[in-house]
Motif scaffolding. Structure first.
Motif, PDB file in Angstrom:
ATOM      1  N   GLN A   1       0.850  -1.191   0.000  1.00  0.00           N
ATOM      2  CA  GLN A   1       0.000   0.000   0.000  1.00  0.00           C
ATOM      3  C   GLN A   1       0.887   1.242   0.000  1.00  0.00           C
ATOM      4  O   GLN A   1       1.756   1.401   0.861  1.00  0.00           O
TER       5      GLN A   1
ATOM      6  N   VAL B   1      -5.742  12.472   1.373  1.00  0.00           N
ATOM      7  CA  VAL B   1      -4.940  11.241   1.417  1.00  0.00           C
ATOM      8  C   VAL B   1      -5.310  10.357   0.227  1.00  0.00           C
ATOM      9  O   VAL B   1      -6.499  10.154  -0.056  1.00  0.00           O
TER      10      VAL B   1
ATOM     11  N   GLN C   1      -4.516   6.464  -1.503  1.00  0.00           N
ATOM     12  CA  GLN C   1      -3.944   5.128  -1.319  1.00  0.00           C
ATOM     13  C   GLN C   1      -3.970   4.377  -2.650  1.00  0.00           C
ATOM     14  O   GLN C   1      -5.018   4.294  -3.300  1.00  0.00           O
TER      15      GLN C   1
ATOM     16  N   TYR D   1      -2.179   0.645  -4.708  1.00  0.00           N
ATOM     17  CA  TYR D   1      -1.722  -0.678  -4.312  1.00  0.00           C
ATOM     18  C   TYR D   1      -0.939  -1.382  -5.407  1.00  0.00           C
ATOM     19  O   TYR D   1      -1.190  -1.186  -6.606  1.00  0.00           O
TER      20      TYR D   1
ATOM     21  N   ALA E   1      -7.242  -4.734  -5.695  1.00  0.00           N
ATOM     22  CA  ALA E   1      -7.360  -3.819  -4.574  1.00  0.00           C
ATOM     23  C   ALA E   1      -7.962  -2.520  -5.073  1.00  0.00           C
ATOM     24  O   ALA E   1      -7.726  -2.114  -6.207  1.00  0.00           O
ATOM     25  N   ARG E   2      -8.719  -1.891  -4.200  1.00  0.00           N
ATOM     26  CA  ARG E   2      -9.432  -0.671  -4.586  1.00  0.00           C
ATOM     27  C   ARG E   2      -8.686   0.533  -4.041  1.00  0.00           C
ATOM     28  O   ARG E   2      -8.471   0.649  -2.827  1.00  0.00           O
ATOM     29  N   ASP E   3      -8.290   1.428  -4.917  1.00  0.00           N
ATOM     30  CA  ASP E   3      -7.629   2.656  -4.471  1.00  0.00           C
ATOM     31  C   ASP E   3      -8.574   3.484  -3.600  1.00  0.00           C
ATOM     32  O   ASP E   3      -9.798   3.429  -3.771  1.00  0.00           O
ATOM     33  N   GLY E   4      -7.985   4.214  -2.687  1.00  0.00           N
ATOM     34  CA  GLY E   4      -8.796   5.052  -1.817  1.00  0.00           C
ATOM     35  C   GLY E   4      -8.316   6.478  -1.815  1.00  0.00           C
ATOM     36  O   GLY E   4      -7.142   6.765  -2.096  1.00  0.00           O
ATOM     37  N   GLN E   5      -9.214   7.404  -1.528  1.00  0.00           N
ATOM     38  CA  GLN E   5      -8.838   8.799  -1.321  1.00  0.00           C
ATOM     39  C   GLN E   5      -9.876   9.434  -0.424  1.00  0.00           C
ATOM     40  O   GLN E   5     -11.075   9.142  -0.522  1.00  0.00           O
ATOM     41  N   SER E   6      -9.411  10.268   0.438  1.00  0.00           N
ATOM     42  CA  SER E   6     -10.330  10.838   1.413  1.00  0.00           C
ATOM     43  C   SER E   6      -9.738  12.095   2.013  1.00  0.00           C
ATOM     44  O   SER E   6      -8.516  12.265   2.065  1.00  0.00           O
TER      45      SER E   6
ATOM     46  N   ASN F   1     -12.048   8.885   6.988  1.00  0.00           N
ATOM     47  CA  ASN F   1     -13.090   8.034   6.435  1.00  0.00           C
ATOM     48  C   ASN F   1     -12.467   6.672   6.120  1.00  0.00           C
ATOM     49  O   ASN F   1     -11.768   6.508   5.133  1.00  0.00           O
ATOM     50  N   GLN F   2     -12.704   5.710   7.005  1.00  0.00           N
ATOM     51  CA  GLN F   2     -12.025   4.436   6.894  1.00  0.00           C
ATOM     52  C   GLN F   2     -13.018   3.328   6.585  1.00  0.00           C
ATOM     53  O   GLN F   2     -14.151   3.337   7.060  1.00  0.00           O
ATOM     54  N   SER F   3     -12.559   2.349   5.814  1.00  0.00           N
ATOM     55  CA  SER F   3     -13.401   1.220   5.462  1.00  0.00           C
ATOM     56  C   SER F   3     -13.757   0.436   6.715  1.00  0.00           C
ATOM     57  O   SER F   3     -12.933   0.244   7.602  1.00  0.00           O
TER      58      SER F   3
END
Lengths: 508, 212
Positions: free
Chosen positions: A398, A431, A433, A435, A441-446, A479-481
């Motif tokens: 990650q 932020v 993220q 991978y 995997a699913r990219d994240g942004q928050s 904001n977290q999974s």
């Protein structure tokens, strides 16, 4: 032109007397003054130490009523009338307190200005100097058809004994006389006393004449009050019959005093050893001297671009050079109020480590850049931050990147060249993220919000440079999974430690 | 999270962040009940679900291997075992490389076969230490398949192998129950009804001390 008709002591004995009055309370509906009585003590002290007034000839009345002032004038009149007629007699009368255009306000009682002037005029003395540091007393010096002007050159027309009276007021007719918390005294009296201590010795002869003292006090009072809501112009009236200058104080002959000599021309501030109480503020040329009580003083020299300071010790009868003043770090100078400007701005660049924001993550390096604004009370830092970190859990790698901004408030305590203080920081970050994985995997942004306390330690190796060390904890909201429901999300909080070092350069 | 908070996050363009334990998006999720037919009270360890694959070495050009091959355990598995009632397994990557082999009759097709089992984890590491640890339960006659490029599939093998054949199960909706029984190995022996090849061998490595 006006000649100042006040005579120096010649071959006959000279007797000097002083009646010093100070009252913090005027009429009962008037606000109390803070420094009027203190100013009276200061004037009495400089007249006895440097003005040739023996302590036994000093009458100091703090918070007198009108009756007590009249009584003191009567006693003074009686004592002066018992002196030999051939002896030279000089009398100083000083008042600091509330007044209006017609009377002194003395704790609910009043003494008419005209009565005071007449009483002083009637004293059996050769030279009388009436000094008033009070509002609107400039009426005493107003002449019909005349306007108040700056002091000009005094010309000695006819040397010899003379009689006369000089009246000096701290403000012109219709003007208020101001007190200053920074000077811890009335503006006019502060500068008058400083001038009498030697700052007004324009001729460098080791003595301060009445004219020199008035000129110095006038210039400094106007300069000081130029930053205030209203200007204040001291005024004078000299009723005299020509003579030479009246010497108010002598700096060289005061054996019990020490003298400080400026090696560099400039604007000087003299504080007590602790640096809290301003003793004197003066402008002097190279070689200018000021007489002070023996002791240790904190001396600051202020110029348009810097502030220098040093501790000096004044010894009785000794002349100490004001040299070796070292630059004060601009941040400290601004906080102390001695800097040329009320605020200072610095560019800050830093780097450090930020702890893991989420579970099972690693700490990562961060960089920051921002601007800092320093005031006398608070330091405000606005900066941008960049952080990157990598977390490997054997299934995937990650990559997390953070870009954000924050506002930090610091309240510094200065200890010599080191400053430290608590800090409160609040910021918002973006932020991302991504991978690397053999699966999916699913990219994240928050957006992430944070706030938290910190402590900051700062050292200034140079006046324009500061090195800082900062450590703190941020409460982070992200904001977290949701692990229980991976498709959903939750606002999670965590406590994130961080530490950084930074370098700042003062821009102004 | 409240609806208004969700809407706010949607408006500002947020996709949830993952912590460091994130393994990715699961390629396969299985869940079901654990049906206990025997007592395990005398056994040490923690009952733990996992997935094991037929080792590719057992498939030769034909004929039996000389020794019983060791099943290959799937490494990156997210497991929640709530013994004795239920379990859930997620797989995040392809089967172990050593379990992938050419399909019979279709040499160009790479496949893997395996099943869901329950074992006693003595040391809590989530890995089957064959010999010290062994199987106590299995999904009866359930075959987990993998092929490229189709990915994972799930099916049930007929009981007597004479039936209509392999029945595909729905990965999204069908539960796969694990049975803890005396003869655990019978549940998984020869799951694809091809007695001509050996998948597990004579010893399917039940847990020592458990009933066989």
């Amino acid at each position: 032109m006006i000649a100042l008709g006040l005579v120096l002591a010649a071959s006959a004995a000279e007797h000097r007397y002083a009646l010093i009055l100070g009252h913090n309370q005027g009429d009962f509906d008037e606000a109390s003054l803070q420094f009027a009585q203190r100013d009276a003590r200061r004037v009495g002290e400089v007249l006895t130490s440097m003005g040739g007034v023996p302590s036994r000839n000093l009458i100091l009345l703090e918070a007198p009523d009108a009756g007590q002032v009249r009584g003191a004038l009567d006693r003074l009149d009686k004592e002066l009338s018992e002196l030999p007629e051939d002896d030279q007699v000089v009398v100083f009368v000083f008042y600091s307190g509330h007044a209006d255009a017609s009377a002194l306000h003395l704790g609910g009682t009043r003494l008419a200005l005209k009565e005071l002037e007449a009483s002083v005029q009637a004293l059996p003395a050769d030279a009388r100097v009436l000094l008033l540091d009070a509002c609107r007393t400039g009426e005493l010096t107003r002449r019909k058809g005349a306007t108040v002007v700056q002091p000009f050159e005094i010309v000695v027309e006819d040397p010899g004994d003379a009689q006369g009276m000089a009246i000096i007021t701290s403000a012109s007719a219709g003007e208020d006389a101001q007190e200053s918390d920074r000077l811890a005294g009335g503006v006019f009296t502060h500068h008058l006393v400083t001038g009498m201590r030697g700052a007004a010795d324009a001729s460098g002869e080791g003595s301060v004449t009445l004219t020199e003292a008035y000129r110095y006090a006038f210039d400094r009072t106007v300069a000081t009050t130029s930053a205030a809501p209203t200007l204040q112009h001291p005024s004078f009236k000299f009723d005299l019959s020509g003579s030479s200058e009246l010497i108010l104080t002598r700096t060289h002959s005061a054996a019990e005093l020490g003298r400080l000599r400026a090696e560099v021309a400039g604007h000087y501030l003299l504080f007590d050893q602790a640096g809290r109480e301003l003793v004197a503020e003066f402008e002097v040329p190279v070689g200018g001297t000021v007489a002070v009580q023996p002791g240790v003083y904190l001396v600051r020299r202020r110029s348009p671009s810097r502030l220098d300071e040093a501790r000096v010790e004044a010894s009785a009868g000794q002349v100490v050079a004001l040299s070796g003043l070292k630059p004060v770090p601009i941040g400290q100078a601004t906080r102390r109020g001695g800097a040329p400007d009320r605020t200072a701005v610095a560019l800050q660049l830093g780097g450090g480590w930020v702890g893991p924001m989420l579970t099972d993550q690693e700490a990562g390096p961060s960089l920051s850049a921002g601007l800092r604004v320093e005031t006398s009370w608070l330091s405000v830092l606005a900066r941008a931050r960049y952080q990157t970190s990598e977390h490997d859990n054997a299934q995937l790698v990650q990559q997390q990147t953070l870009v954000g901004g924050e506002l930090a408030l610091v309240r510094y305590l200065d200890v010599r060249s080191v400053s430290l203080g608590p800090q409160l920081t609040a910021g918002v970050d973006r932020v991302w993220q991504t991978y690397e994985t053999t699966g999916e995997a699913r990219d994240g942004q928050s957006w992430v919000g944070r706030v938290g306390p910190a402590a900051r330690l700062e050292w200034s190796p140079l006046a324009r440079v500061n090195l800082g060390l900062e450590g703190g904890l941020d409460v982070v909201l992200a904001n977290q999974s949701d692990l229980e429901d991976p498709g959903a999300a939750a606002l999670a909080t965590s406590v994130v430690p961080r530490a950084m070092v930074d370098l700042g350069v003062w821009l102004r | 999270m409240s609806g208004s908070a969700e809407l706010l996050l949607l408006l500002v363009g947020c996709a949830p962040l993952q912590d460091g334990g994130y393994l990715g998006e699961p390629l396969l999720t299985m869940e079901g009940e654990i049906l206990q037919q025997i007592s395990l009270s005398e056994l040490d360890g923690e009952p733990t679900a996992t997935v094991i694959w037929t080792p590719g070495a057992s498939r030769g050009e034909g004929g039996p291997a000389d020794e019983p091959p060791t099943p290959v355990q799937h490494q990156q598995v997210w497991v929640r075992t709530e013994f004795p009632s239920s379990y859930q397994i997620q797989l995040f990557d392809e089967p172990p490389e050593e379990s992938i082999h050419a399909a019979l009759g279709e040499p160009s097709l790479q496949v893997g076969t395996g099943t869901v089992v329950l074992f006693m984890d003595l040391d809590g590491d989530g890995l089957i230490d064959w010999g010290d640890e062994g199987l106590i339960g299995a999904a009866e006659r359930v075959l987990l398949t993998w092929s490229e490029p189709e990915g994972y599939g799930l099916g049930r093998v007929p009981e007597d192998c004479d039936g209509p054949g392999f029945v595909r199960l729905d990965l999204e909706s069908d539960d796969v129950d694990i049975v803890v029984a005396e003869d655990v190995c019978e549940a998984i022996v020869d799951p694809d009804c091809d007695p001509g090849s050996v998948e597990w061998g004579d010893d399917c490595r039940a847990h020592p001390g458990s009933h066989r």
